[in-house]
Design an enzyme around this catalytic site. Structure first.
Site, mmCIF file in Angstrom:
data_model
loop_
_atom_site.group_PDB
_atom_site.id
_atom_site.type_symbol
_atom_site.label_atom_id
_atom_site.label_comp_id
_atom_site.label_asym_id
_atom_site.label_seq_id
_atom_site.Cartn_x
_atom_site.Cartn_y
_atom_site.Cartn_z
ATOM 1 N N HIS A 1 0.921 -1.440 0.128
ATOM 2 C CA HIS A 1 0.382 0.197 0.225
ATOM 3 C C HIS A 1 0.771 1.307 -0.263
ATOM 4 C CE1 HIS A 1 -3.273 -2.278 0.843
ATOM 5 N NE2 HIS A 1 -4.131 -1.641 0.070
ATOM 6 N N GLU B 1 -11.075 -11.106 -4.790
ATOM 7 C CA GLU B 1 -10.168 -10.820 -4.748
ATOM 8 C C GLU B 1 -9.049 -11.605 -4.187
ATOM 9 O OE1 GLU B 1 -8.972 -6.950 -2.892
ATOM 10 O OE2 GLU B 1 -10.505 -7.084 -1.316
ATOM 11 N N ASP C 1 -4.603 -8.313 -5.055
ATOM 12 C CA ASP C 1 -5.018 -9.530 -3.939
ATOM 13 C C ASP C 1 -5.073 -10.252 -4.533
ATOM 14 O OD1 ASP C 1 -4.195 -8.022 -0.936
ATOM 15 O OD2 ASP C 1 -6.409 -7.252 -1.271
ATOM 16 N N CYS D 1 -9.138 -2.815 -10.615
ATOM 17 C CA CYS D 1 -8.683 -1.948 -10.140
ATOM 18 C C CYS D 1 -7.773 -2.270 -9.118
ATOM 19 C CB CYS D 1 -10.180 -1.262 -8.701
ATOM 20 S SG CYS D 1 -10.004 -2.231 -7.225
HETATM 21 C C1 PEP Z 1 -6.561 -5.292 -4.978
HETATM 22 O O1 PEP Z 1 -6.937 -5.758 -4.027
HETATM 23 O O2 PEP Z 1 -6.462 -5.237 -6.438
HETATM 24 C C2 PEP Z 1 -7.243 -3.959 -4.433
HETATM 25 C C3 PEP Z 1 -7.153 -2.642 -5.146
HETATM 26 O O3 PEP Z 1 -6.914 -3.169 -3.137
HETATM 27 P P1 PEP Z 1 -5.864 -3.045 -2.664
HETATM 28 O O4 PEP Z 1 -5.152 -2.896 -3.203
HETATM 29 O O5 PEP Z 1 -6.342 -2.185 -1.600
HETATM 30 O O6 PEP Z 1 -6.147 -4.370 -0.726
HETATM 31 MG MG MG Z 2 -7.297 -5.574 -2.456
#
Ligand code: PEP
Ligand code: MG
Length: 577
Positions: free
Chosen positions: A190, A434, A458, A505
């Site tokens: 993140h 995910e 994920d 996403c």
């Molecule tokens: C993902 O897991 O691709 C996602 C968009 O959520 P995060 O990156 O916040 O876990």
């Molecule tokens: Mg995620």
């Protein structure tokens, strides 16, 4: 001059000066003479006074932003600096042991904190953290070590660190952080995702940088290739300055695409939306890229970007969503409900777990903490009046989690109605795909929700059993692994069979080589960090969907990422000028 290669985590080139950022304190341990005792005690009182002044100053600066609880917390810290039992203990121990103040203080703080930690009560666990924080602040003054909170940075620097937490990154002063380089972390950790959103070049996973680099060293960080050059020679500096200018010129050229719709050459529209983490810092730049709305607002940053991490009130949630929706009244705004846990730790709220990514994360945490979840759902429904809000649930692995949330939404709506608070009757509800479990039950999930969004960050980690933030296994973190592509195909096919759209996403959607396959597999939307919107529009508007479809069919039969990557590269050479 020395060259290093790491993981290219956030694009861009920076040339600047190093600042080594470390939270570690080195505690010296030595004996003092009887004559030095009073001097040592004076040093303690001086440091204590300075710490008290710091707290007062911080409280004054943050005054407006603080909730009542946070304000009380500052008062509690100030009270600690006036606690005579504590001072007497420190002073007497110096006299008795004739040890230096840093050593004495460190041990006393650790003793008090251990006593709190032993109590089986959350309140005392929090106090244990407070006392450590308090001790560190006095020690910093004693050791004359600045508290390098990245939010207080007042001159341009390239940050070198062992690791950066999500809160370090979320609270850094964007104006002065030119780039960062860390020893740990992965492309989809993140901290890296935030760097992308804030347009800060970043290279991760270079061992020992905090030992080998010194504050003040000259440095080049190339976030496009993952190359970092320490103390570059004249020729290299000139070369990178030229590349940096070329890059900026290319970015200017991409601006000509601002008005253009993101359609392939054969007329298939691929919606291009933006990912958002910290609205206060990102919204202006995001709007300039003209996305078709927000495809993912990671609402947990509402919690994580605050200096003292604590839970926001319903009104704080509501005001944030309202601000976003009012900026984007027509296009879709997808707010993902709280996804804490994993590498997003909320001190005092979530727990440190042996297997955080498999633990008490996201929807699991929310359904076990219905008060917290309801606060967010109430605020979302109230904010739904201000635009085209969509709600999305993270880390779903069973249909029960979806059903339980729907029931909670019904309860929330009843409450709001009873209280006379305006809200829409129905807000579209989506599921993030995910986990491999969600993929395998995607037919059932699709029958029970309004849209899917593939969280590839994920999905890759869970499909390939490969920690997304661990640089040691980053070679196994393969977006184009055949297993990942099969997972995505199953998801898209089941969504379309049931008439709902699918977006992606995760970071995977922000590169041309991956997007060629995703578009070929039938993805409807890409949600990417604002910096990548025009780049992806340039790509989409230069390819044919029919060609991408052929490519996807072909790579689905291939045995490994290397072969797939090679084929996609050939394809890109042929199809992109
Ligand atoms: C993902 O897991 O691709 C996602 C968009 O959520 P995060 O990156 O916040 O876990
Ligand atoms: Mg995620």
């Amino acid at each position: 001059m020395k060259e290093y290669t790491g993981i290219a985590a956030s694009p861009g080139i920076s040339i600047g000066e190093v600042l080594v950022y470390t939270q570690e304190l080195y505690i010296p341990n030595f004996s003092i003479s009887t004559l030095q005792v009073e001097l040592e005690i004076n040093r303690f009182y001086e440091a204590l006074n300075k710490t008290q002044d710091d707290y007062k100053e911080m409280q004054r600066k943050l005054g407006l932003e603080l909730t009542e609880d946070e304000s009380k917390l500052f008062d509690a810290h100030i009270l600690m600096t006036q606690d005579t039992t504590f001072f007497n203990n420190v002073v007497e121990t110096i006299r008795e042991t004739k040890k230096n103040i840093e050593y004495v203080l460190y041990n006393i703080i650790m003793d008090i904190s251990a006593k709190f930690t032993q109590q089986d009560d959350e309140y005392f666990q929090d106090r244990a953290l407070d006392i450590i924080d308090f001790g560190r602040n006095i020690l910093r003054h004693l050791l004359q070590q600045k508290d390098f909170s990245l939010s207080q940075l007042d001159k341009d620097a390239v940050i070198i660190s062992s690791d950066l937490t999500v809160s370090d990154t979320a609270s850094m002063n964007r104006k002065h952080v030119m780039a960062f380089v860390t020893e740990k972390g992965g492309r989809t950790s993140h901290a890296a995702i935030l760097a992308n959103s804030l347009s800060i070049p970043a290279v991760l996973g270079i061992p020992l940088v905090t030992k080998e680099f010194k504050t003040g060293d000259k440095i080049i960080v190339d976030g496009d290739t993952g190359i970092v050059i320490l103390n570059p020679d004249e020729e290299t500096l000139n070369d990178y300055s030229r590349r940096k200018t070329e890059r900026e010129e290319n970015e200017k050229k991409l601006k000509t695409l601002l008005e253009r719709s993101s359609d392939t050459l054969d007329g298939k529209h691929i919606a291009l939306r933006a990912n958002l983490e910290i609205p206060e810092q990102e919204l202006d730049n995001l709007m300039e890229q003209r996305p078709e709305g927000i495809g993912l607002y990671r609402s947990e940053f509402l919690y994580l970007s605050r200096r003292k991490q604590s839970l926001p009130s319903e009104d704080q949630h509501f005001n944030t969503y309202k601000v976003i929706l009012e900026r984007i009244p027509e296009d879709k705004v997808v707010v993902r409900t709280l996804d804490v846990g994993g590498d997003k730790i909320l001190e005092g709220v979530t727990e440190r777990e042996p297997n955080p990514n498999l633990g008490w994360r996201a929807i699991r945490f929310c359904l076990d903490n219905k008060d917290i979840f309801k606060t967010q759902l109430r605020a979302l429904y109230r904010a739904s009046m201000y635009g085209n809000l969509h709600i999305m649930l993270p880390m779903i692995s069973t249909i029960d989690e979806l059903n339980e949330t729907k029931q909670l939404i019904e309860d929330v709506k009843k409450e709001l109605k009873k209280e006379g608070l305006a809200h829409k009757d129905r807000v579209p509800l989506g599921v993030m795909i995910e986990t491999p479990a969600a993929v395998m039950i995607s037919d059932t999930l699709a029958k029970n929700c309004d849209f899917f969004s593939i969280g590839s960050n994920d999905l890759i980690q869970y499909t390939l059993a490969c920690d997304r933030a661990n640089s040691r296994v980053s070679h196994l973190y393969q977006p184009l692994h055949p297993a990942v592509l099969q997972m995505i195909k199953i998801t898209i096919d089941n969504a379309h069979k049931n008439g709902i759209p699918v977006s992606i996403c995760g970071e995977m959607g922000a590169s041309a080589e991956n997007a060629a396959i995703l578009i070929g597999l039938g993805i409807d939307e890409l949600s990417v960090s604002p910096t990548n919107i025009l780049k992806m529009k340039d790509f989409i508007t230069n390819i044919k969907y029919s060609d991408a479809k052929k490519l996807a069919d072909e790579v689905l039969t291939m045995p490994n990422q290397a072969k797939i990557q090679q084929r996609v590269e050939q394809w890109l050479k042929k199809h992109i000028r």
